[in-house]
Design a protein around this motif. Structure first.
Motif, PDB file in Angstrom:
ATOM      1  N   PHE A 395     -26.937  72.724  14.463  1.00  0.00           N
ATOM      2  CA  PHE A 395     -26.557  71.363  14.097  1.00  0.00           C
ATOM      3  C   PHE A 395     -27.749  70.684  13.436  1.00  0.00           C
ATOM      4  CE2 PHE A 395     -26.625  66.820  14.940  1.00  0.00           C
ATOM      5  CZ  PHE A 395     -25.385  66.431  14.442  1.00  0.00           C
ATOM      6  N   VAL A 396     -27.524  70.168  12.236  1.00  0.00           N
ATOM      7  CA  VAL A 396     -28.568  69.476  11.491  1.00  0.00           C
ATOM      8  C   VAL A 396     -28.004  68.145  11.008  1.00  0.00           C
ATOM      9  CG1 VAL A 396     -30.071  69.519   9.478  1.00  0.00           C
ATOM     10  CG2 VAL A 396     -29.627  71.627  10.736  1.00  0.00           C
ATOM     11  N   ASN A 397     -28.694  67.047  11.337  1.00  0.00           N
ATOM     12  CA  ASN A 397     -28.279  65.727  10.875  1.00  0.00           C
ATOM     13  C   ASN A 397     -28.763  65.550   9.440  1.00  0.00           C
ATOM     14  OD1 ASN A 397     -27.337  63.095  10.724  1.00  0.00           O
ATOM     15  ND2 ASN A 397     -29.158  62.235  11.688  1.00  0.00           N
ATOM     16  N   ARG A 398     -27.934  65.930   8.478  1.00  0.00           N
ATOM     17  CA  ARG A 398     -28.324  65.949   7.079  1.00  0.00           C
ATOM     18  C   ARG A 398     -28.451  64.545   6.505  1.00  0.00           C
ATOM     19  NH1 ARG A 398     -30.550  69.499   4.334  1.00  0.00           N
ATOM     20  NH2 ARG A 398     -29.275  69.102   2.493  1.00  0.00           N
ATOM     21  N   GLY A 399     -29.266  64.435   5.451  1.00  0.00           N
ATOM     22  CA  GLY A 399     -29.384  63.181   4.725  1.00  0.00           C
ATOM     23  C   GLY A 399     -30.691  62.465   4.973  1.00  0.00           C
ATOM     24  N   THR A 400     -30.941  61.453   4.155  1.00  0.00           N
ATOM     25  CA  THR A 400     -32.162  60.660   4.280  1.00  0.00           C
ATOM     26  C   THR A 400     -32.061  59.628   5.391  1.00  0.00           C
ATOM     27  OG1 THR A 400     -31.374  59.013   2.689  1.00  0.00           O
ATOM     28  CG2 THR A 400     -32.555  60.911   1.805  1.00  0.00           C
ATOM     29  N   MET A 401     -30.823  59.305   5.801  1.00  0.00           N
ATOM     30  CA  MET A 401     -30.595  58.274   6.798  1.00  0.00           C
ATOM     31  C   MET A 401     -30.218  58.910   8.124  1.00  0.00           C
ATOM     32  SD  MET A 401     -28.503  55.741   4.196  1.00  0.00           S
ATOM     33  CE  MET A 401     -28.629  54.251   5.185  1.00  0.00           C
ATOM     34  N   TYR A 402     -30.142  58.088   9.169  1.00  0.00           N
ATOM     35  CA  TYR A 402     -29.896  58.603  10.508  1.00  0.00           C
ATOM     36  C   TYR A 402     -28.428  58.490  10.919  1.00  0.00           C
ATOM     37  CZ  TYR A 402     -34.956  58.772  10.970  1.00  0.00           C
ATOM     38  OH  TYR A 402     -36.277  59.075  10.778  1.00  0.00           O
ATOM     39  N   GLY A 403     -27.684  57.630  10.270  1.00  0.00           N
ATOM     40  CA  GLY A 403     -26.271  57.470  10.600  1.00  0.00           C
ATOM     41  C   GLY A 403     -25.434  58.602  10.034  1.00  0.00           C
ATOM     42  N   PRO A 404     -24.171  58.699  10.458  1.00  0.00           N
ATOM     43  CA  PRO A 404     -23.296  59.779   9.989  1.00  0.00           C
ATOM     44  C   PRO A 404     -22.717  59.483   8.603  1.00  0.00           C
ATOM     45  CG  PRO A 404     -22.099  58.400  11.525  1.00  0.00           C
ATOM     46  CD  PRO A 404     -23.499  57.844  11.455  1.00  0.00           C
ATOM     47  N   TRP A 405     -23.586  59.375   7.619  1.00  0.00           N
ATOM     48  CA  TRP A 405     -23.115  59.127   6.255  1.00  0.00           C
ATOM     49  C   TRP A 405     -24.140  59.643   5.258  1.00  0.00           C
ATOM     50  CZ3 TRP A 405     -22.447  53.947   8.801  1.00  0.00           C
ATOM     51  CH2 TRP A 405     -23.681  53.405   9.185  1.00  0.00           C
ATOM     52  N   PRO A 528     -38.005  57.963   6.796  1.00  0.00           N
ATOM     53  CA  PRO A 528     -36.836  58.754   6.372  1.00  0.00           C
ATOM     54  C   PRO A 528     -36.557  59.923   7.306  1.00  0.00           C
ATOM     55  CG  PRO A 528     -38.726  59.211   4.969  1.00  0.00           C
ATOM     56  CD  PRO A 528     -39.115  58.050   5.837  1.00  0.00           C
ATOM     57  N   ASN A 529     -35.294  60.254   7.387  1.00  0.00           N
ATOM     58  CA  ASN A 529     -34.869  61.398   8.194  1.00  0.00           C
ATOM     59  C   ASN A 529     -35.355  62.675   7.520  1.00  0.00           C
ATOM     60  OD1 ASN A 529     -33.490  62.972  10.082  1.00  0.00           O
ATOM     61  ND2 ASN A 529     -31.613  62.998   8.861  1.00  0.00           N
ATOM     62  N   ALA A 530     -36.154  63.445   8.213  1.00  0.00           N
ATOM     63  CA  ALA A 530     -36.727  64.664   7.637  1.00  0.00           C
ATOM     64  C   ALA A 530     -36.946  65.670   8.755  1.00  0.00           C
ATOM     65  CB  ALA A 530     -38.044  64.355   6.926  1.00  0.00           C
ATOM     66  N   GLY A 531     -37.306  66.890   8.369  1.00  0.00           N
ATOM     67  CA  GLY A 531     -37.577  67.913   9.369  1.00  0.00           C
ATOM     68  C   GLY A 531     -36.835  69.195   9.109  1.00  0.00           C
ATOM     69  N   LYS A 532     -36.699  69.976  10.153  1.00  0.00           N
ATOM     70  CA  LYS A 532     -36.124  71.308  10.046  1.00  0.00           C
ATOM     71  C   LYS A 532     -34.676  71.246   9.602  1.00  0.00           C
ATOM     72  CE  LYS A 532     -35.569  75.593  12.449  1.00  0.00           C
ATOM     73  NZ  LYS A 532     -36.461  76.607  12.718  1.00  0.00           N
ATOM     74  N   GLY A 533     -34.345  72.017   8.569  1.00  0.00           N
ATOM     75  CA  GLY A 533     -32.982  72.062   8.055  1.00  0.00           C
ATOM     76  C   GLY A 533     -32.615  70.883   7.178  1.00  0.00           C
ATOM     77  N   ILE A 534     -33.558  69.930   7.002  1.00  0.00           N
ATOM     78  CA  ILE A 534     -33.279  68.732   6.209  1.00  0.00           C
ATOM     79  C   ILE A 534     -34.145  68.708   4.956  1.00  0.00           C
ATOM     80  CG2 ILE A 534     -33.199  66.211   6.229  1.00  0.00           C
ATOM     81  CD1 ILE A 534     -32.995  66.373   9.283  1.00  0.00           C
TER      82      ILE A 534
END
Length: 562
Positions: A395-405, A528-534
């Motif tokens: 599971f990877v929370n994709r995108g630059t933002m933290y919300g589900p969009w 910004p949302n970053a890290g593994k898988g992002i």
């Protein structure tokens, strides 16, 4: 008895009179993997050397056995000879286990890639495989039936819409078609184990999608039995017909272009001429002519065999429920039939299609567009999160933002709905223009994010026809298809649902979502949302090395550090 040359002649005429429509449908089938897969293979090409460098490609060419993956998950050291499991593996159990679990290799690969251990990893891997299997059975195979319906309608009337292609997905018949196509493939797989039965059943079941396209109420076994009856005595003749199409239109161009590729390689020293470009030209020939030609030929053959059965036994009228499909294909200009002929009302899908028309020309209000933006942004987030679960088991929370969009999806969809209204009457043009618009949005979004934050959230380096790693042909095609789905189906459908929300609640919901989005955007602009898988598109290069022996990893580490 039908004549091969006459069938091919009729099929070619039908194809040329409906060239754009049939090429579009065949391209969709090829890109989604439903049929004609080799035609779109160059779009999915990925050059590992462009991403890792030629000296690092070795790290991608390793293969981990299912047994090794199991040992990894159980935290058992494969070098511990004292462990009873390892001792058992030394007694030829490992190769037997690998052979038995070969059909489930996708599950083991997802389990190996998953960062979650224990039952969480197993569940995610199982979900990934289950989603892949469901999509193949319930969407891809059913889409084949819809394509046959589209081809049959191309013969007898003008102004064919995408509803003909997507008619199977109405809930009242979708399950029946799924079961029928599943049973067909199960039978075909079992017969393929006999080797001899593989080519025979390939032609025996050839008419199953056509039968289901005309009469989706047929039971699965009944459709298979009727197809066998229609193809009785026709299999060898169909094989010869396929050969006469394959030799001049597939094999000969491949040989000529292959020879030309060798010559250009010898002159320029570029291996690309030998493999990629020559293969791409053959694929383009298939995409723009051969696939549609073969589809036209077999559509004409179905109508011929259909008429033969009706002449032999009137009881077949209960099977062939749409008399218009038996009409002779018109010569010369296409007949201008704005709607179904009256006799097509016997079609069980007729009333549904004409009572549930979606108005893709409708206009959307401000609050409609706001809610559609968030709906498509959420759908994009689900899409990318789902891809990681299916392909990597994580599971990877994709995108630059933290919300589900993912706002790039919402922006693309809303802009297409606003700016391309004048081309909506032409679906192929809508597809092409949407590819261009979405590619422009994606490119400048990637450029801006990299300039603002110094990192990339996606990188297409290595993909066929990529531009600076920001966009690529495969991504553009996916966006084009998605936009067509938005314009003609999802957008109008969601618009009707939003219409049912009272105006005050519609506005309140839009303002609440906008406020949450702005808060998320303000925080993400600083953190910004970053890290593994992002954003870590370099770390995975070393992660793939875990499949190598320790001594090989030590030898390759200096290369990766460079």
């Amino acid at each position: 008895m039908w004549n091969r040359r006459e069938v091919k002649k009729r099929g070619k005429k039908m194809f040329l009179r409906n060239w754009l429509a049939m090429v579009s449908i065949c391209f969709l089938l090829a890109f989604t993997g439903a049929e004609f897969v080799s035609s779109a293979s160059f779009i999915h090409d990925f050059d590992v050397g462009e991403t890792l460098g030629n000296d690092q490609v070795l790290t991608q060419e390793t293969n981990v056995s299912n047994w090794d993956i199991l040992m990894h998950w159980l935290n058992i050291d494969p070098d511990d000879d004292s462990h009873p499991v390892i001792q058992a593996a030394q007694q030829d159990i490992q190769p037997a286990f690998d052979n038995l679990t070969q059909p489930f290799s996708a599950f083991f690969n997802l389990l190996y890639r998953s960062d979650f251990k224990g039952w969480v990893g197993i569940c995610l891997a199982a979900i990934g495989v289950a989603v892949s299997v469901w999509f193949t059975i319930a969407v891809i195979w059913v889409l084949v039936v819809g394509a046959r319906r589209f081809f049959l309608e191309c013969r007898v009337r003008d102004q064919i819409g995408l509803r003909a292609l997507l008619f199977p997905f109405h809930r009242s018949i979708w399950r029946k078609l799924t079961l029928a196509m599943l049973l067909k493939h199960v039978y075909y797989f079992l017969w393929s184990l006999t080797i001899v039965g593989l080519p025979i059943k390939h032609y025996s079941y050839k008419m199953v999608p056509y039968l289901l396209a005309e009469n989706p109420n047929l039971k699965p076994r009944e459709a298979i039995m009727l197809s066998r009856q229609m193809m009785d005595g026709q299999k060898w003749r169909c094989f010869v017909m396929d050969v006469t199409i394959y030799l001049p239109w597939s094999l000969l161009p491949a040989l000529v272009l292959g020879a030309a590729g060798f010559a250009l390689t010898a002159v320029t020293g570029q291996e690309a001429f030998r493999f990629l470009y020559s293969g791409m030209v053959v694929s383009l020939l298939d995409m723009f002519f051969v696939n549609g030609y073969k589809s036209g030929v077999y559509t004409e053959l179905y109508t011929i065999l259909r008429q033969e059965k009706l002449d032999q036994d009137p009881a077949w009228n209960e099977v062939f429920v749409i008399p218009a499909f038996g009409d002779a294909s018109a010569e010369g200009p296409k007949p201008k039939r704005k709607d179904y002929p009256p006799q097509v009302e016997k079609d069980p899908v007729f009333h549904y299609i004409h009572q549930h028309r979606l108005d893709y020309k409708r206009r959307y209000g401000v609050w409609h567009l706001v809610l559609l933006f968030f709906a498509f942004s959420f759908a994009g987030w689900l899409w990318e999160v789902g891809i990681h679960i299916v392909t990597q088991g994580i599971f990877v929370n994709r995108g630059t933002m933290y919300g589900p969009w993912l706002p790039i999806y919402g922006c693309g969809a809303v802009l297409v709905l606003l700016l391309l209204r004048k081309v909506f009457k032409n679906p192929p043009l809508t597809f092409v223009v949407s590819m261009v618009v979405c590619s422009i949005i994606e490119y400048f979004a990637s450029w801006y994010l990299e300039k603002a934050h110094g990192i990339r959230w996606w990188d297409y380096s290595g993909y066929f026809m990529n531009l600076n790693g920001r966009i690529c042909l495969e991504g553009a095609v996916v966006f084009g298809l998605a936009c067509c789905l938005v314009v003609y189906f999802v957008g109008p459908l969601l618009g009707e649902l939003i219409d049912k929300i009272p105006p005050q609640r519609r506005m309140a919901l839009s303002l609440v979502l906008a406020a949450l989005f702005l808060i998320d955007g303000a925080y993400s602009s600083k953190h910004p949302n970053a890290g593994k898988g992002i954003t870590d598109y370099d770390n995975w290069k070393q992660e793939e090395m875990t499949a190598l022996p320790p001594e090989q990893i030590e030898a390759l580490l200096p290369i990766l550090k460079e």
